[in-house]
Design a protein around this motif. Structure first.
Motif, PDB file in Angstrom:
ATOM      1  N   THR A  47      19.625   1.658 -15.412  1.00 51.12           N
ATOM      2  CA  THR A  47      19.845   0.388 -15.941  1.00 51.12           C
ATOM      3  C   THR A  47      21.221   0.643 -17.035  1.00 51.12           C
ATOM      4  N   ASP A 194       8.729  -1.168 -14.231  1.00 51.08           N
ATOM      5  CA  ASP A 194       7.838  -1.543 -15.431  1.00 51.08           C
ATOM      6  C   ASP A 194       6.611  -2.433 -15.041  1.00 51.08           C
ATOM      7  N   ALA A 212      12.141  -2.767 -19.830  1.00 52.72           N
ATOM      8  CA  ALA A 212      11.681  -3.839 -20.661  1.00 52.72           C
ATOM      9  C   ALA A 212      11.738  -3.275 -22.377  1.00 52.72           C
ATOM     10  N   TRP A 246       8.153  -9.564 -15.173  1.00 51.22           N
ATOM     11  CA  TRP A 246       8.072  -8.445 -13.978  1.00 51.22           C
ATOM     12  C   TRP A 246       8.258  -9.117 -12.684  1.00 51.22           C
ATOM     13  N   PHE A 249      12.011  -9.083 -12.248  1.00 46.35           N
ATOM     14  CA  PHE A 249      12.526  -7.590 -12.081  1.00 46.35           C
ATOM     15  C   PHE A 249      12.200  -7.279 -10.505  1.00 46.35           C
ATOM     16  N   SER A 254      16.057  -5.224 -12.165  1.00 49.69           N
ATOM     17  CA  SER A 254      15.818  -5.345 -13.656  1.00 49.69           C
ATOM     18  C   SER A 254      17.576  -5.387 -14.056  1.00 49.69           C
TER      19      SER A 254
END
Length: 297
Positions: A47, A194, A212, A246, A249, A254
């Motif tokens: 990320t 996540d 997250a 979610w 994502f 994400s």
């Protein structure tokens, strides 16, 4: 206690189209994580766009992060790179700069054999005394660690944790049991992805590596702490509130979602590194709604 235990927050790296990080925006993101009380920060993970940044910029980003939160929050930094010597150089710099741990993925263009991955990890352990977490992320690296390879790597000095993908069959308890039986006592087992955080932590994982948490640390910490305490009812209630996020994502990845969300929250207008395109504007209302669903928890 291992730096890899607990709830680790993985923020984006705000950067311009040329891959130059916005230090002020990064500091703002990190301040939120420090104030919330995350157990560690995972800097330059997937990320965080590590694969899209050159060595000089990655080193500068780590130095900015350590200047901002070093000593207050342990910083784990990703040192994955295409070349072994590049990963070694990043690991050596991280140790000298004051990072608390390393996250190492077997990044490659040519598919790697298990022996090549083993030798790559062995070389990085020689370049730094920092503890290392194995980053098992086949969706991006296209390499999946077998249990025998994990057993072999766990014998190397400094390697003390693994960041696993979500199990395909959803049986977290069975996977964690298999890993505990095969790996040394005290070896840290955690997951990423996540939408599986609640199930992973309720099943007894030692920690979770969360995107997250890098965006919304306080609500995610409430979810994670409830799950680690074994409070299934509270965990279920909190996980349901995260449901819209979610779903985004899973659908879009994400990285794209979090970049749009940070803009909506007024934290940074940075976009994902090209060639990754921003989330379509048609999805903005869904992201706004997902963030709103978490305001009250």
């Amino acid at each position: 206690m291992s730096v890899f235990r607990g709830l680790s927050a993985f923020p984006i790296t705000p950067a311009d189209p040329m891959g130059r990080a916005d230090a002020a925006a990064l500091r703002t993101l990190l301040q939120r994580l420090r104030i919330a009380g995350v157990d560690s920060v995972g800097l330059l993970g997937s990320t965080g766009g590590y694969a899209y940044l050159n060595r000089t910029e990655r080193q500068r980003i780590l130095e900015v992060a350590l200047d901002e939160i070093g000593g207050a929050v342990p910083v784990i930094v990703g040192v994955g790179a295409l070349r072994t010597d590049e990963a070694q150089a990043l690991a050596t710099h991280a140790g000298g700069a004051g990072a608390a741990g390393l996250l190492l993925a077997p990044v490659s263009y040519t598919p790697l054999t298990e022996d090549e991955v083993y030798q790559h990890f062995a070389a990085v352990t020689e370049a730094s005394d920092l503890p290392i977490c194995i980053y098992n992320n086949p969706s991006t690296t296209h390499f999946s660690f077998s249990l025998p390879l994990l057993e072999r790597l766990a014998q190397l000095p400094g390697i003390g944790a693994v960041k696993m993908p979500l199990p395909a069959d959803g049986d977290f308890g069975a996977e964690i049991a298999r890993l505990r039986d095969a790996l040394p006592a005290g070896f840290v087992i955690g997951h990423s992805g996540d939408w599986g955080a609640a199930a992973s932590l309720l099943a007894g994982a030692d920690g979770f590596f969360s995107v997250a948490a890098g965006l919304l640390p306080e609500p995610f910490l409430r979810l994670g702490r409830a799950a680690m305490a074994g409070d299934a009812a509270q965990t279920g209630r909190l996980d349901a509130a995260f449901g819209p996020l979610w779903e985004l994502f899973r659908q879009f990845g994400s990285l794209r979602v979090v970049h749009m969300a940070t803009g909506i929250l007024g934290l940074t207008e940075a976009q994902p590194p090209r060639p990754i395109l921003p989330l379509p504007e048609t999805e903005r209302e869904r992201v706004v709604a997902a963030l709103a669903a978490l305001e009250a928890i």
